[in-house]
Scaffold this motif. Sequence first.
Motif, short mmCIF file in Angstrom:
data_model
loop_
_atom_site.label_atom_id
_atom_site.label_comp_id
_atom_site.label_asym_id
_atom_site.label_seq_id
_atom_site.Cartn_x
_atom_site.Cartn_y
_atom_site.Cartn_z
N ILE A 81 -5.61 -5.54 8.17
CA ILE A 81 -4.97 -7.07 8.39
C ILE A 81 -5.31 -8.21 6.91
O ILE A 81 -4.39 -9.50 6.16
N GLN A 82 -6.07 -7.54 6.49
CA GLN A 82 -6.89 -8.36 5.40
C GLN A 82 -5.59 -8.42 3.62
O GLN A 82 -5.33 -8.64 3.34
N GLN A 83 -5.82 -6.89 3.52
CA GLN A 83 -3.87 -6.85 2.87
C GLN A 83 -3.36 -7.61 2.83
O GLN A 83 -2.35 -8.05 2.20
N LEU A 84 -2.65 -7.58 3.89
CA LEU A 84 -1.26 -7.86 4.66
C LEU A 84 -1.26 -9.67 4.16
O LEU A 84 -0.32 -10.38 3.68
N ILE A 85 -2.47 -10.27 4.79
CA ILE A 85 -2.69 -11.92 4.85
C ILE A 85 -2.37 -12.37 3.43
O ILE A 85 -2.51 -13.49 3.15
N CYS A 86 -3.43 -11.70 2.27
CA CYS A 86 -3.48 -11.79 1.30
C CYS A 86 -2.95 -11.31 0.15
O CYS A 86 -2.20 -12.20 -0.84
N ASN A 87 -2.15 -9.86 -0.20
CA ASN A 87 -1.32 -9.41 -0.93
C ASN A 87 0.41 -9.78 -0.20
O ASN A 87 0.78 -8.69 -1.24
N PHE A 88 0.52 -10.00 0.67
CA PHE A 88 1.81 -9.08 1.75
C PHE A 88 2.33 -7.60 1.52
O PHE A 88 3.65 -8.09 1.55
N SER A 89 1.75 -7.11 1.48
CA SER A 89 1.55 -5.71 1.33
C SER A 89 0.64 -4.71 1.56
O SER A 89 -0.96 -4.81 1.45
N LEU A 90 1.07 -3.50 2.73
CA LEU A 90 -0.33 -2.28 2.32
C LEU A 90 0.44 -0.55 2.35
O LEU A 90 1.19 -0.75 2.84
N GLU A 91 -0.45 -0.67 1.08
CA GLU A 91 -1.10 0.98 0.92
C GLU A 91 -0.74 1.93 1.70
O GLU A 91 -2.30 1.51 2.36
N PHE A 92 -0.52 2.21 2.85
CA PHE A 92 -1.11 3.32 3.49
C PHE A 92 -1.87 4.53 3.06
O PHE A 92 -3.01 4.61 3.86
N ALA A 93 -2.07 4.78 2.02
CA ALA A 93 -2.64 5.63 1.15
C ALA A 93 -3.47 4.86 1.12
O ALA A 93 -5.05 5.80 1.40
N GLN A 94 -4.63 4.04 1.01
CA GLN A 94 -5.61 3.11 0.29
C GLN A 94 -6.35 3.16 1.74
O GLN A 94 -7.81 3.14 1.78
N ILE A 95 -5.90 2.93 3.03
CA ILE A 95 -6.75 3.01 4.26
C ILE A 95 -6.89 3.95 4.75
O ILE A 95 -8.35 4.30 5.09
N GLU A 96 -6.21 4.71 4.64
CA GLU A 96 -6.17 6.48 4.77
C GLU A 96 -7.29 7.18 4.50
O GLU A 96 -8.49 7.41 5.13
N GLN A 97 -7.15 7.54 2.66
CA GLN A 97 -8.21 7.67 1.96
C GLN A 97 -9.98 6.67 2.03
O GLN A 97 -11.12 7.38 2.61
N ALA A 98 -9.76 5.53 2.60
CA ALA A 98 -11.40 4.76 3.31
C ALA A 98 -11.93 4.41 4.28
O ALA A 98 -12.94 5.13 4.35
N PHE A 99 -10.36 5.04 5.00
CA PHE A 99 -11.39 5.14 6.37
C PHE A 99 -11.33 6.63 7.23
O PHE A 99 -11.32 6.81 8.38
N ASN A 100 -10.32 7.69 6.44
CA ASN A 100 -10.62 9.19 7.19
C ASN A 100 -9.45 9.42 8.03
O ASN A 100 -10.46 10.14 9.45
#
Length: 460
Positions: free
Chosen positions: A378-397
Amino acid sequence: MLDAIRWDTDLIRRYDLAGPRYTSYPTAVQFHSQISPFDLLHALRDSRKAARPLSLYVHVPFCANICYYCACNKVITKDRGRALPYLQRLEQEIQLIACHLDPTQKVEQLHFGGGTPTFLSHDELRQLMAHLRKHFNLLDDDSGDYGIEIDPREADWSTMGLLRELGFNRVSIGLQDLDPAVQRAVNRLQSLEETRAVIDAARTLQFRSINIDLIYGLPKQTPENFARTVDEVISLQPDRLSVFNYAHLPERFMPQRRINSNDLPTPAQKLQMLQGTIEQLTAAGYRYIGMDHFALPDDELAIAQEEGTLQRNFQGYTTHGHCDLIGLGVSAISQIGDLYCQNSSDLNQYQNALASSQLATSRDLLCNADDRLRRAVIQQLICNFSLEFAQIEQAFNIDFQGYFAELWPQLQCMAKDGLIEFDSERITVLPAGRLMVRSVCMVFDAYLAQHSQQRFSRVI
């Protein structure tokens, strides 16, 4: 970011839902009262061990006059003496919290909100800031972001000089609307001259940022008279503007019962006001940051958004989301690591707890692994209007598509409607969908179905 918003009336009507503002996830609605004082003490200990920088929020609830639209936690009184017992308890709270932190943890951000912080006398403001400096590591080189909310009817040049002397370098000015008929309808008579005088003082005294708050949807407002207000505000050249949608919820907020609902603009008129405001501000060089906020291109928020470092917390959009947020005062909310906790919203309960040398925390929530994951999305979407799945996958396995498989149909529908672009690697909120970014975030909210949407304001 040059094409930050594209107006699409059909899309707005389809996705203009009621939902959270996501100053946190989970939202404050999820906080519960089954708390242990050790929750906060453990969080403070972890903050101390990690030596994380701090953001302080200080709530001053007093106002001399009531504004009928207001939904804040406030105490309306002409008796300035009521501040003294409150300040005594606030100073106790400062001391109780600070003793669990490390004196070397820097306070990068400080904000006084309310209420009307300048309800306090000059001596009271001096004493409160001295107490904060005694117990927290406030910066002395003017490098911190130290802000305060100002009611121009309660401030003059000497007040602004005192605030600058005390270390404040940002001001947020409540204006709402300049039309006299609107001001009478909400019981807030405030001239353009009063507002300009405070802004002139702030510029002369070298405050580095000025924010102005406006509200659309108030009684007696029309698209034409609100456009005149926006033009006058643009001429004042604030660094930032917050343009809020008025949510008329008289069943929840007693002062709003004094507003005649027949005087409220229609939904169509509110849309006209918002569209006109966006066009006026864009033509004047302001950028849409998101969630009602606009800023000049050289403002820190605009730069942070360009660089992908913008964050959001209980103080709204910020460049200090990496700090532990310590809320001080009645109703104040803290976010320390994965713990959210809120002080009692009742003034007597707050003061009585501290009179007994107890912290006034009344509700809290400790985020679990799923909360942390969805919070990041939600933070990525509401701040940057975009979301890279790979970043979330790497951060949260996790495998993003597998974890959120049940949401795919909703996202595909939003993509078909032109709200977002959506593929196997990312979500991008399109210019036509940015005004409704809350609606996109709501897809990822695991708690939303548990609560009536009447608890929240509408997106537009």
